[in-house]
Structure formats: C-alpha cells, structure tokens
Design a protein around this motif. Structure first.
Motif, PDB file in Angstrom:
ATOM      1  N   LEU A 100      -8.470   0.574   5.004  1.00  0.00           N
ATOM      2  CA  LEU A 100      -9.030   0.430   3.667  1.00  0.00           C
ATOM      3  C   LEU A 100     -10.509   0.043   3.743  1.00  0.00           C
ATOM      4  O   LEU A 100     -11.353   0.613   3.038  1.00  0.00           O
ATOM      5  N   ILE A 101     -10.830  -0.895   4.607  1.00  0.00           N
ATOM      6  CA  ILE A 101     -12.222  -1.325   4.768  1.00  0.00           C
ATOM      7  C   ILE A 101     -13.078  -0.187   5.308  1.00  0.00           C
ATOM      8  O   ILE A 101     -14.195   0.041   4.830  1.00  0.00           O
TER       9      ILE A 101
ATOM     10  N   MET B 100      -4.129  -0.911  11.613  1.00  0.00           N
ATOM     11  CA  MET B 100      -3.612  -1.713  10.523  1.00  0.00           C
ATOM     12  C   MET B 100      -4.193  -1.196   9.205  1.00  0.00           C
ATOM     13  O   MET B 100      -5.331  -0.752   9.129  1.00  0.00           O
ATOM     14  N   LEU B 101      -3.429  -1.296   8.164  1.00  0.00           N
ATOM     15  CA  LEU B 101      -3.807  -0.776   6.856  1.00  0.00           C
ATOM     16  C   LEU B 101      -5.073  -1.439   6.303  1.00  0.00           C
ATOM     17  O   LEU B 101      -5.923  -0.779   5.705  1.00  0.00           O
ATOM     18  N   ARG B 102      -5.207  -2.756   6.524  1.00  0.00           N
ATOM     19  CA  ARG B 102      -6.398  -3.478   6.052  1.00  0.00           C
ATOM     20  C   ARG B 102      -7.666  -2.842   6.619  1.00  0.00           C
ATOM     21  O   ARG B 102      -8.636  -2.604   5.899  1.00  0.00           O
ATOM     22  N   GLU B 103      -7.673  -2.572   7.904  1.00  0.00           N
ATOM     23  CA  GLU B 103      -8.849  -1.998   8.549  1.00  0.00           C
ATOM     24  C   GLU B 103      -9.142  -0.589   8.040  1.00  0.00           C
ATOM     25  O   GLU B 103     -10.299  -0.216   7.862  1.00  0.00           O
TER      26      GLU B 103
ATOM     27  N   ASP C  58     -21.647   3.876   2.299  1.00  0.00           N
ATOM     28  CA  ASP C  58     -22.702   4.593   3.020  1.00  0.00           C
ATOM     29  C   ASP C  58     -23.074   5.889   2.308  1.00  0.00           C
ATOM     30  O   ASP C  58     -24.245   6.251   2.223  1.00  0.00           O
ATOM     31  N   LYS C  59     -22.080   6.590   1.786  1.00  0.00           N
ATOM     32  CA  LYS C  59     -22.330   7.877   1.149  1.00  0.00           C
ATOM     33  C   LYS C  59     -22.827   7.759  -0.289  1.00  0.00           C
ATOM     34  O   LYS C  59     -23.723   8.489  -0.702  1.00  0.00           O
ATOM     35  N   PHE C  60     -22.255   6.826  -1.050  1.00  0.00           N
ATOM     36  CA  PHE C  60     -22.550   6.763  -2.479  1.00  0.00           C
ATOM     37  C   PHE C  60     -23.271   5.488  -2.927  1.00  0.00           C
ATOM     38  O   PHE C  60     -23.521   5.317  -4.116  1.00  0.00           O
ATOM     39  N   GLY C  61     -23.548   4.572  -2.009  1.00  0.00           N
ATOM     40  CA  GLY C  61     -24.375   3.416  -2.328  1.00  0.00           C
ATOM     41  C   GLY C  61     -23.650   2.151  -2.725  1.00  0.00           C
ATOM     42  O   GLY C  61     -24.159   1.066  -2.510  1.00  0.00           O
ATOM     43  N   VAL C  62     -22.469   2.267  -3.303  1.00  0.00           N
ATOM     44  CA  VAL C  62     -21.719   1.086  -3.746  1.00  0.00           C
ATOM     45  C   VAL C  62     -20.283   1.205  -3.248  1.00  0.00           C
ATOM     46  O   VAL C  62     -19.640   2.237  -3.431  1.00  0.00           O
ATOM     47  N   ALA C  63     -19.797   0.132  -2.643  1.00  0.00           N
ATOM     48  CA  ALA C  63     -18.420   0.143  -2.137  1.00  0.00           C
ATOM     49  C   ALA C  63     -17.425   0.073  -3.288  1.00  0.00           C
ATOM     50  O   ALA C  63     -17.683  -0.569  -4.308  1.00  0.00           O
ATOM     51  N   PRO C  64     -16.266   0.715  -3.146  1.00  0.00           N
ATOM     52  CA  PRO C  64     -15.196   0.538  -4.140  1.00  0.00           C
ATOM     53  C   PRO C  64     -14.791  -0.937  -4.198  1.00  0.00           C
ATOM     54  O   PRO C  64     -14.977  -1.680  -3.236  1.00  0.00           O
ATOM     55  N   GLN C  65     -14.227  -1.332  -5.298  1.00  0.00           N
ATOM     56  CA  GLN C  65     -13.841  -2.733  -5.507  1.00  0.00           C
ATOM     57  C   GLN C  65     -12.552  -3.058  -4.755  1.00  0.00           C
ATOM     58  O   GLN C  65     -11.466  -2.930  -5.307  1.00  0.00           O
ATOM     59  N   ILE C  66     -12.692  -3.479  -3.508  1.00  0.00           N
ATOM     60  CA  ILE C  66     -11.515  -3.853  -2.709  1.00  0.00           C
ATOM     61  C   ILE C  66     -11.501  -5.339  -2.374  1.00  0.00           C
ATOM     62  O   ILE C  66     -10.560  -5.806  -1.742  1.00  0.00           O
TER      63      ILE C  66
ATOM     64  N   ASP D  28     -18.512 -11.318   5.119  1.00  0.00           N
ATOM     65  CA  ASP D  28     -19.802 -10.705   5.373  1.00  0.00           C
ATOM     66  C   ASP D  28     -19.744  -9.284   4.821  1.00  0.00           C
ATOM     67  O   ASP D  28     -18.738  -8.888   4.208  1.00  0.00           O
ATOM     68  N   LYS D  29     -20.778  -8.495   5.026  1.00  0.00           N
ATOM     69  CA  LYS D  29     -20.832  -7.157   4.429  1.00  0.00           C
ATOM     70  C   LYS D  29     -19.785  -6.199   4.991  1.00  0.00           C
ATOM     71  O   LYS D  29     -19.530  -5.158   4.412  1.00  0.00           O
ATOM     72  N   HIS D  30     -19.141  -6.570   6.100  1.00  0.00           N
ATOM     73  CA  HIS D  30     -18.105  -5.728   6.710  1.00  0.00           C
ATOM     74  C   HIS D  30     -16.697  -6.245   6.412  1.00  0.00           C
ATOM     75  O   HIS D  30     -15.736  -5.851   7.075  1.00  0.00           O
ATOM     76  N   TYR D  31     -16.563  -7.139   5.468  1.00  0.00           N
ATOM     77  CA  TYR D  31     -15.276  -7.745   5.070  1.00  0.00           C
ATOM     78  C   TYR D  31     -14.668  -8.599   6.188  1.00  0.00           C
ATOM     79  O   TYR D  31     -13.456  -8.729   6.296  1.00  0.00           O
ATOM     80  N   VAL D  32     -15.520  -9.206   7.009  1.00  0.00           N
ATOM     81  CA  VAL D  32     -15.068 -10.153   8.019  1.00  0.00           C
ATOM     82  C   VAL D  32     -15.155 -11.539   7.380  1.00  0.00           C
ATOM     83  O   VAL D  32     -16.204 -11.916   6.828  1.00  0.00           O
TER      84      VAL D  32
END
Length: 143
Positions: free
Chosen positions: A6-7, A1-4, A15-23, A101-105
C-alpha cells in the motif's frame, strides 16, 4: 506484506501525480494496533464490519477502546508537522498519536488516557506535536 504494498503504491502515486493518496489514517490505525500488541489476524477480523466514518474508537483490543491519530509530512517544502489532529469526542479509553516520516516509517508514537487527554487538551484549539509528546511514549525512533 500488504502494508508495504500500500505504501509503495501511494508513494509511486505521489511521485507521478504530486500528492499521495490518503492512507495515513488506515496505516496509523493498523500500526497503533500492532504497537499495543494486537495480533494482525485479530485486527483484521475486528475491522471487517467497520467503516471509515465511525464515531468513537478505531479499534478495541483486550476490552480497551483505542482512538488513533496520525501525521505524515510529504517531504515537500512547508510540509513539516506543526499541527496534530485533535480528538473530537471522548468515546474511547486510550488515544495513540503516530508520527511518520515521508516514507510512512514510524518516528514517534504517544499514548494518552481519555481523562488525562481531556484535562490537558479540551480547551486548547490547536495542538502541536509537543502537546502529544507529554503523554506516554510507545515508540521513539531515536531513543
């Protein structure tokens, strides 16, 4: 699914750059639409001519205008959710606040009618999760 997908990319970026994109905003708007029963295809069709900077409601379903707010902690120290976004206008019928939560659940989702929301929060400058928890519970992971 597209949502998963994107997350997954957002978390890989974090993980790579320290801050998640604004989603959080687009994810919470999609999730709110699904929580109120809007079919995914109808949501997709509705959103085709929309922009990220529209005033008022985020989507309309069965004639009801929905405003959506969402929060997601990064999981890093100090990222606990203590402040929630406040509606800056009242050009909507229902507000839905989604907490992840931190995993967008989804952990919680609460709904407010515009009149009750305005009466409860118009004069409050800083809202916390406990303020929104006084509304109608759409979803609570631990219940």
């Amino acid at each position: 699914m597209l949502r998963e997908k994107l997350i997954e990319v957002a978390l890989e970026w974090q993980d790579k750059f320290g801050v998640a994109p604004q989603i959080t905003t687009p994810i919470s708007e999609y999730d709110a639409a699904m929580l109120v029963g809007m079919p995914e295809e109808e949501y997709s069709h509705f959103m085709q001519d929309k922009t990220a900077v529209m005033k008022g409601s985020d989507f309309v379903y069965k004639g009801i205008k929905y405003q959506v707010k969402g929060n997601r902690p990064s999981g890093k120290p100090g990222s606990k959710i203590t402040m929630v976004p406040k509606a800056t206008n009242y050009d909507w019928d229902q507000l839905i606040w989604v907490m992840y939560d931190k995993h967008y659940v989804i952990q919680e989702a609460w709904q407010w009618g515009v009149n009750d929301y305005k009466q409860a929060f118009h004069h409050i400058k800083r809202l916390s999760p406990n303020h929104y928890r006084q509304g109608h519970c759409l979803y609570a992971k631990n219940s």
